[in-house]
Motif scaffolding. Structure first.
Motif, PDB file in Angstrom:
ATOM      1  N   UNK A  27      -0.384  20.176  13.670  1.00 13.03           N
ATOM      2  CA  UNK A  27       0.707  20.235  14.924  1.00 13.03           C
ATOM      3  C   UNK A  27       0.903  18.848  15.512  1.00 13.03           C
ATOM      4  N   UNK A  28       0.247  17.923  14.792  1.00 11.33           N
ATOM      5  CA  UNK A  28       0.658  16.615  15.479  1.00 11.33           C
ATOM      6  C   UNK A  28       2.259  16.183  15.182  1.00 11.33           C
ATOM      7  N   UNK A  29       2.738  15.140  15.982  1.00 10.61           N
ATOM      8  CA  UNK A  29       4.053  14.739  15.890  1.00 10.61           C
ATOM      9  C   UNK A  29       4.333  14.344  14.065  1.00 10.61           C
ATOM     10  N   UNK A  30       5.605  14.400  14.020  1.00 15.09           N
ATOM     11  CA  UNK A  30       5.817  13.962  12.654  1.00 15.09           C
ATOM     12  C   UNK A  30       5.465  12.327  12.278  1.00 15.09           C
ATOM     13  N   UNK A  31       5.659  11.557  13.456  1.00 13.68           N
ATOM     14  CA  UNK A  31       5.056  10.254  13.420  1.00 13.68           C
ATOM     15  C   UNK A  31       3.733   9.991  14.471  1.00 13.68           C
ATOM     16  N   UNK A  32       2.897   9.486  14.214  1.00 12.78           N
ATOM     17  CA  UNK A  32       1.684   9.142  14.983  1.00 12.78           C
ATOM     18  C   UNK A  32       1.643   7.380  15.335  1.00 12.78           C
ATOM     19  N   UNK A  33       1.794   7.176  16.361  1.00 15.42           N
ATOM     20  CA  UNK A  33       1.887   5.841  17.036  1.00 15.42           C
ATOM     21  C   UNK A  33       0.663   5.450  17.667  1.00 15.42           C
ATOM     22  N   UNK A  34       0.307   4.085  17.300  1.00 14.48           N
ATOM     23  CA  UNK A  34      -0.777   3.257  17.956  1.00 14.48           C
ATOM     24  C   UNK A  34      -0.575   2.103  18.343  1.00 14.48           C
ATOM     25  N   UNK A  35      -0.729   1.864  19.678  1.00 16.21           N
ATOM     26  CA  UNK A  35      -0.231   0.702  20.406  1.00 16.21           C
ATOM     27  C   UNK A  35      -1.521  -0.132  21.108  1.00 16.21           C
ATOM     28  N   UNK A  36      -1.285  -1.501  20.703  1.00 13.86           N
ATOM     29  CA  UNK A  36      -2.440  -2.239  21.458  1.00 13.86           C
ATOM     30  C   UNK A  36      -1.744  -3.471  22.214  1.00 13.86           C
ATOM     31  N   UNK A  37      -2.819  -4.156  22.802  1.00 14.27           N
ATOM     32  CA  UNK A  37      -2.338  -5.261  23.529  1.00 14.27           C
ATOM     33  C   UNK A  37      -2.021  -6.356  22.906  1.00 14.27           C
ATOM     34  N   UNK A  38      -1.194  -7.356  23.594  1.00 12.87           N
ATOM     35  CA  UNK A  38      -0.880  -8.519  23.086  1.00 12.87           C
ATOM     36  C   UNK A  38      -1.717  -9.864  23.782  1.00 12.87           C
ATOM     37  N   UNK A  39      -2.153 -10.952  23.130  1.00  9.58           N
ATOM     38  CA  UNK A  39      -2.983 -11.948  23.666  1.00  9.58           C
ATOM     39  C   UNK A  39      -1.949 -12.964  24.256  1.00  9.58           C
ATOM     40  N   UNK A  40      -1.114 -13.313  23.315  1.00  6.49           N
ATOM     41  CA  UNK A  40      -0.010 -14.191  23.750  1.00  6.49           C
ATOM     42  C   UNK A  40       1.429 -14.051  22.757  1.00  6.49           C
ATOM     43  N   UNK A  41       2.402 -14.630  23.322  1.00  8.97           N
ATOM     44  CA  UNK A  41       3.603 -14.232  22.787  1.00  8.97           C
ATOM     45  C   UNK A  41       3.636 -14.840  21.420  1.00  8.97           C
ATOM     46  N   UNK A  42       4.069 -14.326  20.360  1.00  4.55           N
ATOM     47  CA  UNK A  42       4.136 -14.818  18.965  1.00  4.55           C
ATOM     48  C   UNK A  42       3.020 -14.413  18.183  1.00  4.55           C
ATOM     49  N   UNK A  43       2.105 -13.595  18.781  1.00  8.26           N
ATOM     50  CA  UNK A  43       0.759 -13.416  18.051  1.00  8.26           C
ATOM     51  C   UNK A  43       0.962 -12.544  16.985  1.00  8.26           C
ATOM     52  N   UNK A  44       0.223 -12.705  15.614  1.00  7.45           N
ATOM     53  CA  UNK A  44       0.616 -11.893  14.558  1.00  7.45           C
ATOM     54  C   UNK A  44      -0.766 -11.004  14.398  1.00  7.45           C
ATOM     55  N   UNK A  45      -0.473  -9.681  13.801  1.00  9.92           N
ATOM     56  CA  UNK A  45      -1.495  -8.700  13.621  1.00  9.92           C
ATOM     57  C   UNK A  45      -1.335  -8.254  12.099  1.00  9.92           C
ATOM     58  N   UNK A  46      -2.391  -7.840  11.580  1.00 11.39           N
ATOM     59  CA  UNK A  46      -2.598  -6.975  10.326  1.00 11.39           C
ATOM     60  C   UNK A  46      -2.858  -5.743  10.611  1.00 11.39           C
ATOM     61  N   UNK A  47      -2.217  -4.848  10.640  1.00 13.39           N
ATOM     62  CA  UNK A  47      -2.629  -3.274  10.945  1.00 13.39           C
ATOM     63  C   UNK A  47      -2.965  -2.518   9.681  1.00 13.39           C
ATOM     64  N   UNK A  48      -3.906  -1.318   9.494  1.00 14.06           N
ATOM     65  CA  UNK A  48      -3.830  -0.741   8.278  1.00 14.06           C
ATOM     66  C   UNK A  48      -4.744   0.608   9.010  1.00 14.06           C
ATOM     67  N   UNK A  49      -4.453   1.750   8.468  1.00 14.28           N
ATOM     68  CA  UNK A  49      -5.201   2.958   8.617  1.00 14.28           C
ATOM     69  C   UNK A  49      -6.022   3.369   7.443  1.00 14.28           C
ATOM     70  N   UNK A  50      -7.297   3.640   7.679  1.00 12.83           N
ATOM     71  CA  UNK A  50      -8.386   4.092   6.644  1.00 12.83           C
ATOM     72  C   UNK A  50      -8.927   5.148   6.869  1.00 12.83           C
ATOM     73  N   UNK A  51      -9.026   5.949   5.702  1.00 15.03           N
ATOM     74  CA  UNK A  51      -9.776   7.436   5.764  1.00 15.03           C
ATOM     75  C   UNK A  51     -11.041   6.958   5.040  1.00 15.03           C
ATOM     76  N   UNK A  52     -12.300   7.698   5.595  1.00 12.07           N
ATOM     77  CA  UNK A  52     -13.673   7.582   5.051  1.00 12.07           C
ATOM     78  C   UNK A  52     -14.005   8.720   4.496  1.00 12.07           C
ATOM     79  N   UNK A  53     -14.526   8.755   3.121  1.00 11.31           N
ATOM     80  CA  UNK A  53     -14.873  10.078   2.654  1.00 11.31           C
ATOM     81  C   UNK A  53     -15.945   9.863   1.524  1.00 11.31           C
ATOM     82  N   UNK A  54     -16.765  10.855   1.138  1.00 16.66           N
ATOM     83  CA  UNK A  54     -17.492  10.816   0.142  1.00 16.66           C
ATOM     84  C   UNK A  54     -17.017  11.665  -0.876  1.00 16.66           C
ATOM     85  N   UNK A  55     -17.291  11.151  -2.084  1.00 21.74           N
ATOM     86  CA  UNK A  55     -17.015  12.163  -3.494  1.00 21.74           C
ATOM     87  C   UNK A  55     -18.533  12.344  -3.942  1.00 21.74           C
TER      88      UNK A  55
END
Length: 194
Positions: A27-55
């Motif tokens: 039932x989640x929206x079709x697009x999940x959004x994640x928002x965070x703070x900025x420390x200074x104008x022009x700051x770069x970010x490298x985001x990713x989503x990770x799922x942890x599991x065992x096999x």
């Protein structure tokens, strides 16, 4: 015997906005959004989503991770994962269908889905670069594509008396809960955190 000098100010801890998605379900929206703070104008970010599991392989459980693309691009019969780029955006939007597809890829070719146990929480990881790394990244990458070659690129250095980059970054993490019914509908087991 030459003395060189440089400095860096590590970005402050990443704070995620309360508007960020906190549950993943059918039932989640079709697009999940994640928002965070900025420390200074022009700051770069490298985001990713990770799922942890065992096999489970022959009675032994192996801890594994699966990086989730924010979308898939259809090219004929092939689905190509598209991962979030490094950039100045302080948001990450991930399609719910991309999460479901990534979960299905975990057991691709294995009919026994019960060999896989998904951890209760997926993680959004954000690498926040300091001013030095952000400036370096913007000067070396800018708006170029993979086919562009610069012949007039300037040497970027923030080291007095030498050449190089002295910089820092900080890693922020945000947990998103999988609803048990969602994971079970895919045939997997769910590991509930204590």
């Amino acid at each position: 015997g030459r003395r060189i000098r440089s400095s860096s100010k590590t970005p402050p801890k990443i704070q995620f906005d309360q508007r960020s998605a906190d549950v993943i379900s059918d039932q989640s929206p079709s697009m999940l959004q994640f928002i965070w703070n900025i420390s200074f104008s022009g700051q770069y970010f490298a985001p990713r989503m990770v799922i942890t599991y065992t096999k489970n392989v022959n009675g032994l459980n192996y801890l594994m991770k699966k990086e989730v693309p924010y979308t898939y691009f259809s090219d004929g019969n092939e689905e190509i994962p598209i991962f979030p780029p490094v950039g100045v955006q302080s948001t990450l939007s991930v399609e719910r269908q991309a999460i479901t597809k990534a979960l299905n890829e975990i057991s691709k070719g294995d009919p026994n889905k019960q060999n896989y146990t998904i951890y209760e929480f997926a993680t959004v990881q954000v690498l926040a670069l300091d001013q030095n790394l952000s400036r370096y990244y913007s000067t070396t990458n800018g708006s170029l594509d993979d086919l562009t070659v610069r012949i007039d690129e300037k040497d970027f250095s923030n080291v007095e008396g030498g050449y190089g980059i002295f910089a820092s970054y900080i890693l922020g993490e945000y947990k998103i809960k999988f609803l048990p019914s969602y994971i079970q509908s895919l045939g997997y087991k769910l590991l509930i955190a204590n």
